[in-house]
Design an enzyme around this catalytic site. Structure first.
Site, PDB file in Angstrom:
ATOM      1  CE  LYS A  90     -10.234 -29.036 -41.800  1.00  0.00           C
ATOM      2  NZ  LYS A  90     -10.609 -28.019 -40.709  1.00  0.00           N
ATOM      3  CD  GLN A 111     -15.128 -32.388 -36.819  1.00  0.00           C
ATOM      4  OE1 GLN A 111     -15.653 -31.819 -35.802  1.00  0.00           O
ATOM      5  NE2 GLN A 111     -15.393 -32.174 -37.996  1.00  0.00           N
ATOM      6  CE  LYS A 114     -18.741 -33.627 -37.852  1.00  0.00           C
ATOM      7  NZ  LYS A 114     -19.290 -32.105 -37.340  1.00  0.00           N
ATOM      8  CE  LYS A 126     -15.767 -29.357 -32.910  1.00  0.00           C
ATOM      9  NZ  LYS A 126     -16.255 -29.557 -34.179  1.00  0.00           N
ATOM     10  N   GLY A 165     -13.264 -23.305 -37.431  1.00  0.00           N
ATOM     11  CA  GLY A 165     -14.311 -22.774 -36.558  1.00  0.00           C
ATOM     12  C   GLY A 165     -15.332 -23.697 -35.809  1.00  0.00           C
ATOM     13  CG  ASP A 166     -17.763 -26.004 -33.190  1.00  0.00           C
ATOM     14  OD1 ASP A 166     -17.958 -27.170 -34.000  1.00  0.00           O
ATOM     15  OD2 ASP A 166     -18.404 -25.827 -32.099  1.00  0.00           O
ATOM     16  CB  THR A 210     -22.266 -26.319 -42.090  1.00  0.00           C
ATOM     17  OG1 THR A 210     -21.029 -26.310 -41.988  1.00  0.00           O
ATOM     18  CG2 THR A 210     -22.901 -27.360 -41.488  1.00  0.00           C
ATOM     19  CG  ASN A 241     -21.561 -20.371 -40.688  1.00  0.00           C
ATOM     20  OD1 ASN A 241     -21.465 -21.485 -40.703  1.00  0.00           O
ATOM     21  ND2 ASN A 241     -21.348 -19.552 -41.672  1.00  0.00           N
ATOM     22  CB  SER A 381     -12.870 -27.905 -43.859  1.00  0.00           C
ATOM     23  OG  SER A 381     -13.641 -26.542 -43.141  1.00  0.00           O
TER      24      SER A 381
HETATM   25  N1  GLU Z   1     -16.746 -27.253 -36.562  1.00  0.00           N
HETATM   26  C1  GLU Z   1     -17.177 -27.892 -37.761  1.00  0.00           C
HETATM   27  C2  GLU Z   1     -17.756 -29.375 -37.589  1.00  0.00           C
HETATM   28  O1  GLU Z   1     -18.275 -29.620 -36.603  1.00  0.00           O
HETATM   29  C3  GLU Z   1     -16.334 -27.811 -38.674  1.00  0.00           C
HETATM   30  C4  GLU Z   1     -15.058 -28.445 -38.732  1.00  0.00           C
HETATM   31  C5  GLU Z   1     -13.957 -28.177 -40.055  1.00  0.00           C
HETATM   32  O2  GLU Z   1     -14.339 -27.297 -40.853  1.00  0.00           O
HETATM   33  O3  GLU Z   1     -12.833 -28.813 -39.694  1.00  0.00           O
HETATM   34  O4  GLU Z   1     -17.563 -30.180 -38.226  1.00  0.00           O
END
Ligand code: GLU
Length: 449
Positions: A90, A111, A114, A126, A165-166, A210, A241, A381
């Site tokens: 994810k 990620q 996190k 990612k 998204g990012d 976020t 965002n 998410s």
């Molecule tokens: N890109 C965001 C992050 O860095 C969201 C990732 C997501 O929702 O999967 O966590």
């Protein structure tokens, strides 16, 4: 330093010499795991750390698209499925011309930790492309997203890998990506992407999550110091965002964001980005594609500082919310000299390692790390995925309540993990340790992989 740890960091430095961002994040995270590695020799026996710094899978693909003027263009796409031990991969997709494997890997590694911290069943991934969305028309964006998905759709799925998204990828791009996925698969598997529009399975609060999550986390830190958020001034960076969500929640709670930044400089609004008109204008600035923060200064008659960063402004709280390596030693020194007490990272790895270490060593400064502070986005998410698999829609209150609870838990887990290993009130090490622990347990349980 622990010999095993040092050897893993050395391996990464040698192997990824051309990927400085990845080396930087590995060094930062692994260094803070030292007390854990010291106490758990069993990790070395199964070479856990070298396995953790190696993505399970990473692939590159060609993305061709046609511009409105009929010219053909070729970009590169990547997806890194970093660690799937605790759930489907994810993580977001980033479309920006500076994207290359080192950026994707650093983001995928972060990620993994996190996502683990959220306590939800999501692994780390990612992806992205070196495509530059600036100045592209809507139909060019659509054709690019369609091509991108044609290359990617075989390798993702609601139980396999769930992109989102990012930077450079928002609700519009997710819509085009999902449309193409649905066409190719011939099925309504909307749990394959998150950050969707509400009409086809997006979660309420996801756009705000976020930023809201970051403020909920900040409130925990302030509470620890016996302080309240009301009346506080905040320096933010970017105007995307994430910053938008921070402005909105901070305003609700009586605090004010006084700086925003862009590639062209920063603005200083002493009254704060607090009114609905100002907050909504950030969305307009973003969708205009101009990528200029000066527009805000022109519209609201506030100071604009071309070519500068906002970290010299005297505020109560700094929240670097733009991009990686935004705060170097020079800015860190300014922040400390200004007597800023709260340094709350929001963007992924916004601080260089030396600047981060410097700030953590300042007696009056509390540092919170981005992988905990910005985890509310990906956590929501995961709530979107849960709603999609249940074929249900949760109310705004329900999602917000869960997000709030998740952020409180992330904060507490970080505090406890640092305490447990004798590190005191260290939110940075605590987040790394807590995030590591769950992935490590899962990898140990699943055997050689
Ligand atoms: N890109 C965001 C992050 O860095 C969201 C990732 C997501 O929702 O999967 O966590």
């Amino acid at each position: 330093m622990n010999a095993y740890l040092a050897s893993v960091i050395e391996n990464v430095k040698t192997k990824h010499a051309n990927e400085p961002e990845f080396v930087q994040t590995v060094e930062e995270v692994l260094t803070s795991l030292e007390p854990v590695i010291d106490q758990h020799p069993e990790y070395e026996k199964v070479d856990l750390l070298n396995r953790m710094v190696e993505p399970e899978r990473m692939f590159t693909f060609r993305v061709c698209w046609m511009a409105d003027d009929g010219t053909w263009h070729t970009n590169t796409g990547w997806r890194c499925q970093f660690n799937g031990a605790i759930g489907p991969y994810k993580g977001g997709l980033r479309f920006q011309p500076n994207v290359y494997p080192g950026i994707i890997k650093f983001l995928g590694f972060e990620q993994t930790f996190k996502n683990s911290l959220t306590g939800l069943p999501i692994g780390g991934g990612k992806g992205g492309s070196d495509f530059d969305p600036a100045g592209k028309s809507d139909s060019e964006i659509m054709r690019f997203c369609q091509s991108f998905m044609q290359a990617l759709y075989r390798y993702i799925g609601p139980d396999v890998d769930v992109p989102a998204g990012d930077m450079g990828v928002g609700a519009r791009e997710i819509g085009y990506l999902y449309g193409e996925y649905r066409r190719l698969k011939g099925a309504f598997e909307n749990g394959v992407l998150t950050g969707k529009g509400f009409s086809y399975g997006g979660s309420l609060i996801r756009p705000e999550a976020t930023g809201y999550g970051a403020v909920y986390y900040l409130e925990n830190v302030l509470k620890h110091e016996g302080e309240d958020i009301a009346g506080k001034t905040i320096a933010c960076a970017g105007f995307g965002n994430v910053t938008w969500g921070i402005c909105k929640k901070a305003a609700q709670l009586g605090a004010k964001v006084v700086t925003l930044s862009g590639p062209d400089g920063y603005i200083y609004d002493p009254d704060g980005v607090t009114t609905k008109e100002k907050i909504d204008y950030l969305v307009e600035m973003r969708s205009s594609g101009r990528n200029k923060v000066k527009d805000y200064a022109d519209k609201f008659g506030v100071e604009f500082h071309p070519g500068e960063k906002p970290w010299g402004v005297k505020v109560d709280i700094c929240m670097p919310s733009a991009m990686q390596n935004d705060v170097h030693m020079e800015q860190a020194k300014q922040i400390a000299a200004n007597g800023v007490k709260y340094y709350i990272e929001v963007a992924n790895m916004p601080t260089t390692n030396d600047a981060l270490k410097f700030l953590m060593e300042q007696p009056g400064v509390i540092v919170a790390p981005s992988k905990a502070v910005n985890a509310g986005g990906v956590a929501t998410s995961a709530l979107e995925m849960a709603q999609n698999s249940e074929r249900l829609v949760w109310t705004e209150e329900e999602v917000d309540k869960q997000l709030h609870q998740i952020m409180n838990t992330i904060y507490q887990m970080s505090v406890d993990a640092a305490e447990k290993y004798g590190l005191g009130y260290n939110l940075v090490a605590g987040a790394n340790i807590a995030g590591f622990q769950r992935v490590a347990d899962a990898m140990m349980a699943q055997g050689i992989f």
